[in-house]
Design a protein around this motif. Structure first.
Motif, PDB file in Angstrom:
ATOM      1  N   ARG A  85       0.839  -1.200   0.000  1.00 54.37           N
ATOM      2  CA  ARG A  85       0.000   0.000   0.000  1.00 54.37           C
ATOM      3  C   ARG A  85       0.872   1.246   0.000  1.00 54.37           C
ATOM      4  NH1 ARG A  85      -3.659  -0.291   5.009  1.00 54.37           N
ATOM      5  NH2 ARG A  85      -3.990   1.839   4.349  1.00 54.37           N
ATOM      6  N   SER A  86       0.259   2.343  -0.431  1.00 57.26           N
ATOM      7  CA  SER A  86       1.001   3.593  -0.457  1.00 57.26           C
ATOM      8  C   SER A  86       1.277   4.045   0.980  1.00 57.26           C
ATOM      9  CB  SER A  86       0.184   4.654  -1.196  1.00 57.26           C
ATOM     10  OG  SER A  86       0.509   5.936  -0.691  1.00 57.26           O
ATOM     11  N   VAL A  87       2.535   4.355   1.263  1.00 59.38           N
ATOM     12  CA  VAL A  87       2.908   4.787   2.609  1.00 59.38           C
ATOM     13  C   VAL A  87       2.211   6.102   2.950  1.00 59.38           C
ATOM     14  CG1 VAL A  87       4.812   5.578   4.059  1.00 59.38           C
ATOM     15  CG2 VAL A  87       5.120   3.608   2.575  1.00 59.38           C
ATOM     16  N   SER A  88       2.163   7.021   1.956  1.00 61.86           N
ATOM     17  CA  SER A  88       1.523   8.315   2.191  1.00 61.86           C
ATOM     18  C   SER A  88       0.069   8.125   2.601  1.00 61.86           C
ATOM     19  CB  SER A  88       1.581   9.183   0.947  1.00 61.86           C
ATOM     20  OG  SER A  88       2.900   9.266   0.481  1.00 61.86           O
ATOM     21  N   ALA A  89      -0.641   7.280   1.850  1.00 60.89           N
ATOM     22  CA  ALA A  89      -2.059   7.077   2.139  1.00 60.89           C
ATOM     23  C   ALA A  89      -2.223   6.475   3.529  1.00 60.89           C
ATOM     24  CB  ALA A  89      -2.685   6.182   1.089  1.00 60.89           C
ATOM     25  N   ASP A  90      -1.360   5.491   3.840  1.00 61.94           N
ATOM     26  CA  ASP A  90      -1.448   4.837   5.142  1.00 61.94           C
ATOM     27  C   ASP A  90      -1.227   5.858   6.263  1.00 61.94           C
ATOM     28  OD1 ASP A  90      -1.633   2.707   6.966  1.00 61.94           O
ATOM     29  OD2 ASP A  90       0.558   2.631   7.096  1.00 61.94           O
ATOM     30  N   LEU A  91      -0.159   6.661   6.123  1.00 61.06           N
ATOM     31  CA  LEU A  91       0.150   7.631   7.181  1.00 61.06           C
ATOM     32  C   LEU A  91      -0.930   8.699   7.270  1.00 61.06           C
ATOM     33  CD1 LEU A  91       4.012   8.080   6.891  1.00 61.06           C
ATOM     34  CD2 LEU A  91       2.689   6.549   8.338  1.00 61.06           C
ATOM     35  N   ALA A  92      -1.486   9.077   6.106  1.00 61.69           N
ATOM     36  CA  ALA A  92      -2.539  10.096   6.111  1.00 61.69           C
ATOM     37  C   ALA A  92      -3.740   9.616   6.912  1.00 61.69           C
ATOM     38  CB  ALA A  92      -2.950  10.435   4.693  1.00 61.69           C
ATOM     39  N   SER A  93      -3.996   8.307   6.855  1.00 64.76           N
ATOM     40  CA  SER A  93      -5.126   7.808   7.629  1.00 64.76           C
ATOM     41  C   SER A  93      -4.774   7.678   9.105  1.00 64.76           C
ATOM     42  CB  SER A  93      -5.578   6.453   7.078  1.00 64.76           C
ATOM     43  OG  SER A  93      -4.673   5.444   7.494  1.00 64.76           O
ATOM     44  N   ARG A  94      -3.490   7.556   9.406  1.00 64.42           N
ATOM     45  CA  ARG A  94      -3.069   7.375  10.802  1.00 64.42           C
ATOM     46  C   ARG A  94      -2.817   8.704  11.512  1.00 64.42           C
ATOM     47  NH1 ARG A  94      -1.137   2.433  12.301  1.00 64.42           N
ATOM     48  NH2 ARG A  94      -1.192   0.798  10.728  1.00 64.42           N
ATOM     49  N   LEU A  95      -2.436   9.712  10.752  1.00 62.94           N
ATOM     50  CA  LEU A  95      -2.070  10.991  11.376  1.00 62.94           C
ATOM     51  C   LEU A  95      -3.193  11.547  12.255  1.00 62.94           C
ATOM     52  CD1 LEU A  95       0.201  13.028  11.624  1.00 62.94           C
ATOM     53  CD2 LEU A  95      -0.699  14.215   9.629  1.00 62.94           C
ATOM     54  N   PRO A  96      -4.464  11.535  11.787  1.00 69.64           N
ATOM     55  CA  PRO A  96      -5.519  12.102  12.638  1.00 69.64           C
ATOM     56  C   PRO A  96      -5.618  11.395  13.994  1.00 69.64           C
ATOM     57  CG  PRO A  96      -6.343  11.659  10.435  1.00 69.64           C
ATOM     58  CD  PRO A  96      -4.977  11.072  10.500  1.00 69.64           C
ATOM     59  N   VAL A  97      -5.349  10.090  13.998  1.00 70.18           N
ATOM     60  CA  VAL A  97      -5.443   9.346  15.264  1.00 70.18           C
ATOM     61  C   VAL A  97      -4.424   9.898  16.257  1.00 70.18           C
ATOM     62  CG1 VAL A  97      -5.316   7.094  16.337  1.00 70.18           C
ATOM     63  CG2 VAL A  97      -6.140   7.306  13.994  1.00 70.18           C
ATOM     64  N   GLY A 264      -2.566   4.442  15.037  1.00 67.55           N
ATOM     65  CA  GLY A 264      -1.902   5.734  14.832  1.00 67.55           C
ATOM     66  C   GLY A 264      -0.504   5.578  14.268  1.00 67.55           C
ATOM     67  N   LEU A 265       0.222   6.684  14.231  1.00 66.23           N
ATOM     68  CA  LEU A 265       1.587   6.681  13.692  1.00 66.23           C
ATOM     69  C   LEU A 265       2.508   5.808  14.532  1.00 66.23           C
ATOM     70  CD1 LEU A 265       2.215  10.424  12.812  1.00 66.23           C
ATOM     71  CD2 LEU A 265       1.775   8.545  11.259  1.00 66.23           C
ATOM     72  N   GLY A 266       2.310   5.855  15.855  1.00 67.22           N
ATOM     73  CA  GLY A 266       3.173   5.079  16.752  1.00 67.22           C
ATOM     74  C   GLY A 266       3.084   3.613  16.443  1.00 67.22           C
ATOM     75  N   GLY A 283       9.122   7.036   6.146  1.00 63.81           N
ATOM     76  CA  GLY A 283       7.986   7.958   6.054  1.00 63.81           C
ATOM     77  C   GLY A 283       7.553   8.466   7.414  1.00 63.81           C
ATOM     78  N   VAL A 284       7.415   7.567   8.369  1.00 66.29           N
ATOM     79  CA  VAL A 284       6.944   7.985   9.694  1.00 66.29           C
ATOM     80  C   VAL A 284       7.930   8.954  10.336  1.00 66.29           C
ATOM     81  CG1 VAL A 284       6.317   7.236  11.984  1.00 66.29           C
ATOM     82  CG2 VAL A 284       5.726   5.827  10.042  1.00 66.29           C
ATOM     83  N   VAL A 285       9.217   8.617  10.220  1.00 66.79           N
ATOM     84  CA  VAL A 285      10.226   9.483  10.837  1.00 66.79           C
ATOM     85  C   VAL A 285      10.112  10.898  10.280  1.00 66.79           C
ATOM     86  CG1 VAL A 285      12.686   9.916  11.076  1.00 66.79           C
ATOM     87  CG2 VAL A 285      11.807   7.602  11.354  1.00 66.79           C
ATOM     88  N   VAL A 286       9.985  10.986   8.956  1.00 66.84           N
ATOM     89  CA  VAL A 286       9.938  12.308   8.335  1.00 66.84           C
ATOM     90  C   VAL A 286       8.656  13.057   8.727  1.00 66.84           C
ATOM     91  CG1 VAL A 286       9.786  13.533   6.151  1.00 66.84           C
ATOM     92  CG2 VAL A 286      11.461  11.712   6.456  1.00 66.84           C
ATOM     93  N   ILE A 287       7.523  12.360   8.680  1.00 62.39           N
ATOM     94  CA  ILE A 287       6.252  13.010   9.021  1.00 62.39           C
ATOM     95  C   ILE A 287       6.265  13.492  10.472  1.00 62.39           C
ATOM     96  CG2 ILE A 287       3.779  12.618   9.364  1.00 62.39           C
ATOM     97  CD1 ILE A 287       4.521  12.914   6.482  1.00 62.39           C
TER      98      ILE A 287
END
Lengths: 313, 696
Positions: A85-97, A264-266, A283-287
């Motif tokens: 899966r796209s890392v961006s899409a995955d993180l985008a869904s996790r960031l709000p959490v 979430g991101l964690g 990706g997570v580190v950078v975000i």
């Protein structure tokens, strides 16, 4: 002012870049090539080589970094080696959490911490000692342990809150709030204690300032001295403490996410580190860095706004 | 999860009265590590005992543990505390006590790695930045700034991804991340140590930079190093346990505290006891380290608060009520005349320096429209006397006896509420440092207009006009502009004018001025004094002027009360006291003042008063000045009363006053401390200091 903001923005950009390089190098030091990771055990040499070739793993490091950076700037952080899966899409869904967790916990910490810290400084005596003692305990207790105790008391013994899980805001705002309650309270124990201590120390320092005596000499009512003048003077370090707390909670949410099973991101970084999913880790580190650096920037502007000396210059 | 350690808010003590006592000269800026602090608080003693016990228990674990860490007892799975398993067992029937203590050594040891790396690197960087100059400092500071704005937890996890769960290495890298915070804590201190005069001396002597850092700077940092080490130790343990909790601990089945708590979290529903022992041991260990750090880091004397806490105010309320109960019925004094009778001020009987008297038995009167000067060296109780008139003594200090009579009220026994009615409206205050007397967070206009509205009870628009008028009255030309400025944007002299305008806002009948010109330039001093003089003339208010400057006294004051060591030694009309001083201390102050010696009779060298004002706790019951007095004799070793001096209504506290007057003796300019001549009283070895110079 414009110069100040430009300088700070450049500094923030540099920080993110440094971290991007760092993350890139760390990820490359991970055991196992992307091919090996994504195909799993038992894959043939040729298949692994083929995947590595396709992902550009054998290209020079600099080239790989530049192409990653180029894509990242456009919002593409690559694809996960594990599930494709796209890392961006995955993180985008996790960031709000993670963001709602960290923001909620920071907000609660700030409210609790300022109220308790001000009370301790203003009341003094026994009240001060009790608050000091409780805060001292609270900063020493590990969040994950407090979390378990809350789960036991508030979810198991009396089912006030759901023990685990996360409900997105769009699905049900009420359930969203309920699902956040326990993790937020858990994180706010330590955070609130930290801010309470910071607030108490800053208030006491403010009350030692000579202008407090001038205010008393001109018959300023006590409440006004405390809550307008002293609190205003103490606001700079308190705001700094709150921002610090946000940074900490944003990173520290990994524990709450693990304990309360929140996507979430964690949780993402924990999973991807365990599975050696290089693009996800990177990706997570950078975000996370971007968020933290942005908060720092906002803090600096807030401080500048709060302090008349800095505002004027 | 990774706490940034930068602004560790010190667990500062409640401000104590010790802070307001005159301090003994400080030996050095260095804060050396002192063991006595460690054992001063019960919490840190408990902390030391717990840590020591834990270390001993974990190191000797193989000798005494009842079970091996992997021993499984399937007859007692998830049991609570029993005779066989004191702290219960986990889901595989393993003994919790054994597992906790078997893993303690590893936890403590690896946390020490973080401590050593973080504190070592942070201190080293701070010493380097302090020694190597601004450019190096800028570079290091920038780098640490970046390090501190990183999401530490996420980075540590990424590192784990790269190197695996190699705990010692991870804890070392964690130390590197934390060192940025330590550097920030250490830098200021290292820089202030580096700028000490003895460091310059060492440089001149050719000691190398590294030598200076190691021999002179490092020892001064020891206390901070120990404090930070204790706090980081706690942080290290928490993070290590946190990592183990999310599955990045030592490999299974090796026990770790975080891993055990993680195990316990799986059994919240069926075995809640499981989380108690491990969590408690971890929490206690963290608490112990924090307690040690806080005890050592505690600031010895916080500055006294200018607004005592509610608890302290209640205490003071009781004390005031007690004074009110015992005080004699207040005598009638003419309107707007201040009459201070036998005022005593002392340190409250709690905390450091308990019961010490700072002002004893002080009496004076101030008639409307007159100016009284309170003169003396620092530490003579002038400011304490002045502040007691407004009920604004700092925390921990209060009036212990006597009366302050003002318009039918005894202010020494007045409640805080009564005083609020008098402050600003009846009696106003201007203080020594105008820049610090104004609130830096609000504009001059906000402060002045608000005060006018409050004290006069008038509307916003009227108050603004009044504020403008007040500023013009104190000689500010562009009043409208000044109203919009913040205190830091105006000069010291301007700020003092604003402070005077604030004091005048409520049309007071008495102005208490605590060294209002000391912090100002000489030319500005003269302007402020002439402003005060014209205000007295125009408004008819009276002034109590605290000063150490006899020039100010001659210029402005109608009456003078000379204070020494908390008591009035001479009181009378300014002209008679300046022309014809009766007390040796007054004589000495005059002889030491270059301005008081006019033209022809200017001596070749100015006199000095050897020694210094004794600490309040050392004040004798005999003549307090005898130890420094050139004329002291055996007659001075009894309590001396205040007696009429013979000129007007003047009084003087000296048995030899008449003798001196008759013989017309002068205070001599000599470097020999008087007690060497007279060998009378043992006084502290003395640095000679002129009376005129008055370091605050």
């Amino acid at each position: 002012m414009a110069l100040f903001i430009t300088k700070r923005l450049l500094m923030a950009l540099a920080t993110v870049l440094v971290v991007a390089v760092l993350a890139f190098l760390l990820v490359h030091a991970m055991p196992g090539s992307p091919g090996a990771v994504s195909l799993g055990a038992g894959a043939s040499e040729e298949a692994i080589d083929e995947v590595n070739q396709r992902l550009g793993w054998n290209d020079p490091l600099l080239l790989q970094f530049v192409s990653w950076l180029g894509a990242a700037v456009q919002g593409d952080l690559g694809i996960s080696l594990i599930d494709g899966r796209s890392v961006s899409a995955d993180l985008a869904s996790r960031l709000p959490v993670t963001a709602s967790l960290a923001a909620g916990a920071t907000l609660l910490s700030a409210v609790l911490g300022i109220a308790l810290g001000v009370t301790a400084a203003v009341r003094g005596g026994t009240v001060d000692r009790i608050i000091g003692g409780v805060a001292g305990m609270a900063v020493a207790l590990p969040a994950f342990w407090i979390g378990i105790i809350f789960v036991y008391l508030l979810a198991v013994q009396s089912s006030v809150f759901p023990a685990t899980g996360y409900v997105p805001f769009e699905v049900s705002p009420q359930d969203w709030a309920l699902s956040l309650a326990l993790p937020v309270i858990t994180l706010a124990v330590g955070g609130g204690a930290f801010i309470a201590r910071q607030t108490r120390a800053s208030m006491l320092e403010a009350l030692q300032q000579e202008h407090i005596r001038t205010l008393r000499a001109t018959a300023t009512p006590t409440w006004k001295i405390l809550y307008i003048h002293a609190l205003r003077y103490a606001s700079l370090p308190i705001v700094a403490g709150i921002a610090l707390q946000f940074i900490q909670l944003f990173g520290g949410s990994v524990i709450a996410e693990q304990l309360f099973a929140m996507p979430g991101l964690g949780q993402a970084v924990q999973n991807s580190v365990s599975t050696h999913d290089a693009p996800s880790v990177q990706g997570v580190v950078v975000i996370a860095t971007v968020v933290v650096v942005a908060v720092n920037l906002v803090l600096e502007l807030a401080t500048k706004f709060l302090d008349p000396k800095l505002r004027a210059s | 999860m990774i706490p940034n350690v930068a602004p560790a808010p010190a667990d500062s003590a409640e401000p104590t009265a010790a802070a307001v006592l005159p301090k003994a000269p400080r030996q050095s800026a260095a804060k050396k590590f002192s063991g006595s602090k460690l054992f001063a608080s019960p919490a840190s003693i408990a902390g030391v005992i717990w840590l020591a016990a834990l270390v001993v228990a974990s190191l000797t674990a193989p000798l005494w543990l009842p079970f091996k860490t992997e021993d499984q007892d399937f007859t007692a799975v998830l049991s609570g505390p029993t005779a066989a398993h004191w702290l219960g067992t986990d889901e595989l029937g393993r003994d919790l006590l054994s597992r906790i203590f078997a893993s303690a050594a590893g936890t403590l040891g690896t946390s020490m790695i973080t401590v050593i790396v973080a504190v070592g690197l942070g201190t080293l960087l701070a010493m380097l930045a302090a020694a190597a100059g601004e450019r190096v400092e800028t570079v290091i500071s920038r780098v640490t700034e970046i390090m501190m704005s990183l999401p530490g937890t996420v980075i540590i996890l990424a590192v784990i991804g790269a190197v695996g769960t190699n705990i010692p290495l991870i804890m070392g890298i964690l130390g590197v991340l934390i060192s940025a915070g330590i550097y920030r804590v250490m830098l200021g201190q290292a820089k202030s140590l580096q700028s000490q005069l003895y460091i310059d001396a060492a440089k001149v002597d050719g000691v190398s930079t590294a030598g200076i850092s190691l021999r002179h700077v490092l020892p001064g940092l020891t206390n901070t190093i120990v404090v930070q080490a204790a706090l980081i130790f706690a942080v290290g343990m928490l993070i290590q346990a946190g990592l183990a909790f999310i599955g990045f601990g030592p490999p299974i089945p090796q026990p770790s505290w975080g891993g055990m708590i993680q195990g316990a979290s799986q059994h919240v529903y069926d075995a809640p006891w499981l989380m108690v022992p491990t969590g408690a041991v971890l929490a206690l260990t963290v608490l112990a380290a924090n307690a040690i750090g806080n005890a050592l880091g505690k600031a010895p004397n916080a500055t006294a608060s200018h607004l005592p806490s509610a608890a302290a105010r209640r205490q003071r309320g009781k004390a005031v009520a007690a004074i009110a109960a015992t005080a004699p019925a207040s005598q009638d004094v003419a309107k707007n005349t201040l009459s201070v009778r036998n005022l005593s001020v002392g340190v409250d009987s709690v905390g450091a320096g308990k019961g010490v008297r700072l002002v004893t038995d002080v009496s004076f009167d101030v008639e409307p429209g007159t100016v009284l000067g309170l003169v003396g060296e620092s530490g003579c109780g002038k400011t304490m006397t002045a502040l007691s008139l407004l009920g604004l003594l700092p925390s921990g200090v209060s009036v212990t006896g006597g009366q302050i009579l003002w318009n039918g009220k005894n202010l020494a026994a007045a409640t805080e509420k009564d005083m609020e009615g008098i402050r600003g409206r009846g009696i106003a205050l201007i203080s020594q440092e105008p820049m610090r007397a104004l609130d830096p967070m609000f504009t001059v206009g906000y402060q002045l207009t608000g005060t006018v509205r409050r004290l006069r009870g008038i509307g916003r628009a009227d108050a603004k006009a009044e504020a403008l008028g007040l500023l013009e009255k104190v000689g500010i030309v562009d009043a409208a502009r000044i109203l919009k400025t913040y205190p830091h944007q105006i000069s010291g002299g301007m700020a003092q004018r604003v402070a005077i305008a604030l004091a005048l806002a409520g049309r007071p009948r008495l102005l208490v001025a605590d060294e209002p010109t000391t912090a100002l330039d000489v030319t500005v001093q003269a302007e402020i004094l002439s402003l005060l003089r014209s205000l007295v003339k125009d408004t008819g208010m009276s002034v109590v002027m605290v000063t150490h400057d006899l020039g100010v006294v001659a210029d402005l004051c109608d009456q003078v009360a000379v204070m020494y060591a908390g008591e009035v030694v001479e009181n009378g009309r300014t002209d008679s006291i300046l022309d014809n001083p009766r007390h040796p201390y007054t004589l000495a102050l005059l002889a030491a003042d270059p301005h008081a010696n006019h033209g022809a009779d200017m001596p070749e060298r100015l006199a000095t008063i050897s020694g210094q004002v004794p600490q309040p706790k050392d004040w004798p019951s005999t003549c307090r000045f005898a130890a420094r007095c050139q004329f002291a004799g055996s007659a001075c070793l009894v309590p001396i009363p205040l007696l009429p001096s013979g000129t007007g209504d003047g009084v003087v506290r000296c048995v030899k006053a008449d003798e001196l007057a008759v013989e017309g003796l002068d205070w001599l300019a000599t470097d020999v401390p008087s007690h060497h001549i007279l060998n009378l009283v043992e006084a502290p070895a003395a640095a000679t200091r002129t009376a005129e110079k008055d370091p605050a």
